[in-house]
Design a protein around this motif. Sequence first.
Motif, PDB file in Angstrom:
ATOM      1  N   PRO A 102       0.788  -1.226   0.000  1.00 21.39           N
ATOM      2  CA  PRO A 102       0.000   0.000   0.000  1.00 21.39           C
ATOM      3  C   PRO A 102       0.818   1.272   0.000  1.00 21.39           C
ATOM      4  O   PRO A 102       0.304   2.326  -0.275  1.00 21.39           O
ATOM      5  CB  PRO A 102      -0.806  -0.123   1.292  1.00 21.39           C
ATOM      6  N   LEU A 103       2.106   1.168   0.330  1.00 19.44           N
ATOM      7  CA  LEU A 103       2.911   2.370   0.416  1.00 19.44           C
ATOM      8  C   LEU A 103       4.134   2.262  -0.467  1.00 19.44           C
ATOM      9  O   LEU A 103       4.632   1.178  -0.743  1.00 19.44           O
ATOM     10  CB  LEU A 103       3.393   2.571   1.862  1.00 19.44           C
ATOM     11  N   SER A 104       4.636   3.403  -0.892  1.00 19.88           N
ATOM     12  CA  SER A 104       5.893   3.454  -1.627  1.00 19.88           C
ATOM     13  C   SER A 104       6.971   3.990  -0.713  1.00 19.88           C
ATOM     14  O   SER A 104       6.731   4.835   0.132  1.00 19.88           O
ATOM     15  CB  SER A 104       5.742   4.363  -2.853  1.00 19.88           C
ATOM     16  N   ALA A 105       8.183   3.481  -0.890  1.00 21.30           N
ATOM     17  CA  ALA A 105       9.310   3.949  -0.075  1.00 21.30           C
ATOM     18  C   ALA A 105       9.924   5.221  -0.629  1.00 21.30           C
ATOM     19  O   ALA A 105      10.909   5.718  -0.115  1.00 21.30           O
ATOM     20  CB  ALA A 105      10.385   2.862  -0.007  1.00 21.30           C
ATOM     21  N   GLN A 106       9.326   5.769  -1.672  1.00 23.90           N
ATOM     22  CA  GLN A 106       9.897   6.967  -2.299  1.00 23.90           C
ATOM     23  C   GLN A 106       9.963   8.124  -1.314  1.00 23.90           C
ATOM     24  O   GLN A 106      10.928   8.874  -1.272  1.00 23.90           O
ATOM     25  CB  GLN A 106       9.058   7.354  -3.508  1.00 23.90           C
ATOM     26  N   ALA A 107       8.917   8.275  -0.475  1.00 19.63           N
ATOM     27  CA  ALA A 107       8.880   9.410   0.453  1.00 19.63           C
ATOM     28  C   ALA A 107      10.018   9.350   1.455  1.00 19.63           C
ATOM     29  O   ALA A 107      10.522  10.382   1.884  1.00 19.63           O
ATOM     30  CB  ALA A 107       7.542   9.437   1.187  1.00 19.63           C
ATOM     31  N   ALA A 108      10.411   8.117   1.847  1.00 22.89           N
ATOM     32  CA  ALA A 108      11.486   7.996   2.825  1.00 22.89           C
ATOM     33  C   ALA A 108      12.860   8.056   2.175  1.00 22.89           C
ATOM     34  O   ALA A 108      13.875   8.003   2.856  1.00 22.89           O
ATOM     35  CB  ALA A 108      11.342   6.686   3.586  1.00 22.89           C
ATOM     36  N   ASN A 109      12.899   8.180   0.857  1.00 25.80           N
ATOM     37  CA  ASN A 109      14.168   8.186   0.152  1.00 25.80           C
ATOM     38  C   ASN A 109      14.455   9.509  -0.540  1.00 25.80           C
ATOM     39  O   ASN A 109      15.431   9.643  -1.255  1.00 25.80           O
ATOM     40  CB  ASN A 109      14.184   7.084  -0.915  1.00 25.80           C
ATOM     41  N   GLU A 110      13.598  10.501  -0.395  1.00 29.82           N
ATOM     42  CA  GLU A 110      13.772  11.757  -1.089  1.00 29.82           C
ATOM     43  C   GLU A 110      15.037  12.459  -0.613  1.00 29.82           C
ATOM     44  O   GLU A 110      15.346  12.486   0.577  1.00 29.82           O
ATOM     45  CB  GLU A 110      12.574  12.667  -0.836  1.00 29.82           C
ATOM     46  N   PRO A 111      15.793  13.036  -1.498  1.00 26.64           N
ATOM     47  CA  PRO A 111      16.988  13.765  -1.063  1.00 26.64           C
ATOM     48  C   PRO A 111      16.618  15.016  -0.285  1.00 26.64           C
ATOM     49  O   PRO A 111      15.650  15.689  -0.592  1.00 26.64           O
ATOM     50  CB  PRO A 111      17.685  14.125  -2.391  1.00 26.64           C
ATOM     51  N   GLU A 112      17.386  15.286   0.726  1.00 32.28           N
ATOM     52  CA  GLU A 112      17.121  16.439   1.592  1.00 32.28           C
ATOM     53  C   GLU A 112      18.297  17.402   1.493  1.00 32.28           C
ATOM     54  O   GLU A 112      19.100  17.547   2.404  1.00 32.28           O
ATOM     55  CB  GLU A 112      16.927  15.960   3.044  1.00 32.28           C
ATOM     56  N   SER A 113      18.445  18.026   0.342  1.00 29.65           N
ATOM     57  CA  SER A 113      19.619  18.861   0.106  1.00 29.65           C
ATOM     58  C   SER A 113      19.555  20.169   0.879  1.00 29.65           C
ATOM     59  O   SER A 113      20.582  20.718   1.232  1.00 29.65           O
ATOM     60  CB  SER A 113      19.748  19.136  -1.395  1.00 29.65           C
ATOM     61  N   THR A 114      18.371  20.685   1.152  1.00 24.69           N
ATOM     62  CA  THR A 114      18.256  21.997   1.795  1.00 24.69           C
ATOM     63  C   THR A 114      17.597  21.914   3.164  1.00 24.69           C
ATOM     64  O   THR A 114      17.302  22.939   3.752  1.00 24.69           O
ATOM     65  CB  THR A 114      17.432  22.943   0.902  1.00 24.69           C
ATOM     66  N   THR A 115      17.356  20.705   3.672  1.00 25.38           N
ATOM     67  CA  THR A 115      16.688  20.542   4.956  1.00 25.38           C
ATOM     68  C   THR A 115      17.704  20.146   6.013  1.00 25.38           C
ATOM     69  O   THR A 115      18.540  19.278   5.788  1.00 25.38           O
ATOM     70  CB  THR A 115      15.589  19.464   4.871  1.00 25.38           C
ATOM     71  N   THR A 116      17.627  20.790   7.169  1.00 22.45           N
ATOM     72  CA  THR A 116      18.564  20.530   8.256  1.00 22.45           C
ATOM     73  C   THR A 116      18.085  19.358   9.091  1.00 22.45           C
ATOM     74  O   THR A 116      16.903  19.281   9.448  1.00 22.45           O
ATOM     75  CB  THR A 116      18.714  21.775   9.137  1.00 22.45           C
ATOM     76  N   MET A 117      18.981  18.454   9.414  1.00 26.47           N
ATOM     77  CA  MET A 117      18.676  17.332  10.280  1.00 26.47           C
ATOM     78  C   MET A 117      18.931  17.736  11.733  1.00 26.47           C
ATOM     79  O   MET A 117      20.025  18.193  12.081  1.00 26.47           O
ATOM     80  CB  MET A 117      19.543  16.135   9.911  1.00 26.47           C
TER      81      MET A 117
END
Length: 290
Positions: A102-117
């Motif tokens: 039912p879910l895709s793993a795409q959302a958990a794999n998106e690159p976070e180039s401008t987001t701070t962890m």
Amino acid sequence: IPISQPIYKERRLSIMLRLGTTRILLLSVLLLQNVRGFFGFSTNSPSIQTTTTTSLHAVSTQEDPRTSNDKSTSRTAATSRLQFVQSTIASAFLAANTVFRPLSAQAANEPESTTTMFQLPSGIKYLELTPGTGPSPEYGQLCTIAYKAYVKLPANKKNANPQPQAFDQSTAYLLKHGNGRTIAGLDEGLHTMNVGGTRRILIPPKLGYVTSGLGPIPEYPWDRARLNSLLDDMVSLRGGTVVFEVTLLKVRDDEADQGYYQDGSLTPEEFAALQANIQRRAAAAADAAQ
């Protein structure tokens, strides 16, 4: 990092039988829906094109045009039916895979180039995907969230870069903030969110599904079986991360709350009074024991 045994152990054989039965029923329904088109009774079945085939056949064999036309129509109809069955079976398998994934793993794999962890002292990490503008939840309040949940296994000999695997999602999940029935990592990650915001929370194993009775638990048995399997893998590989991509939709007071969830800490005077009461009771208990 110590990892506890997975929750809600179910009989795997029974679950697999259910999954197999459900898949067979789904394929049967899709095939029955298209059986009329297979036998040529449906107006939506592929049209039979006979003009070009008939003329070529007539030129090459010099047969009677009526006989040639009948043979060509029969061959083209058989070909169209074969293509129709093949497309139906392919659609059925595609639908079955959609149901059980039912879910895709795409959302958990998106690159976070401008987001701070960000990382909390407990070990939780999170990405602020969309800042919220509403209030933050207080312990004891009711929170409505939407989420997608994944498990990211650690690198191992079989797979050097495992992809996040989805096991659950919800568009409106209600929880009581701070009551201990939600996995600690999700509860802590929600505490500093604002209503309307979206956050990706990376939860270490010690703050995830460490005991039975902790939510969110997947609604469907095949998703629960998938979660159990992923937790087994986390135990065997001695690592992994539970990932929740969560949106805080609403926060409201619980009318039945008795006021035991306040965020405020004790003042020095209150702490001194509490300490004096404890010492007084300890001394009274010691005197009674003598």
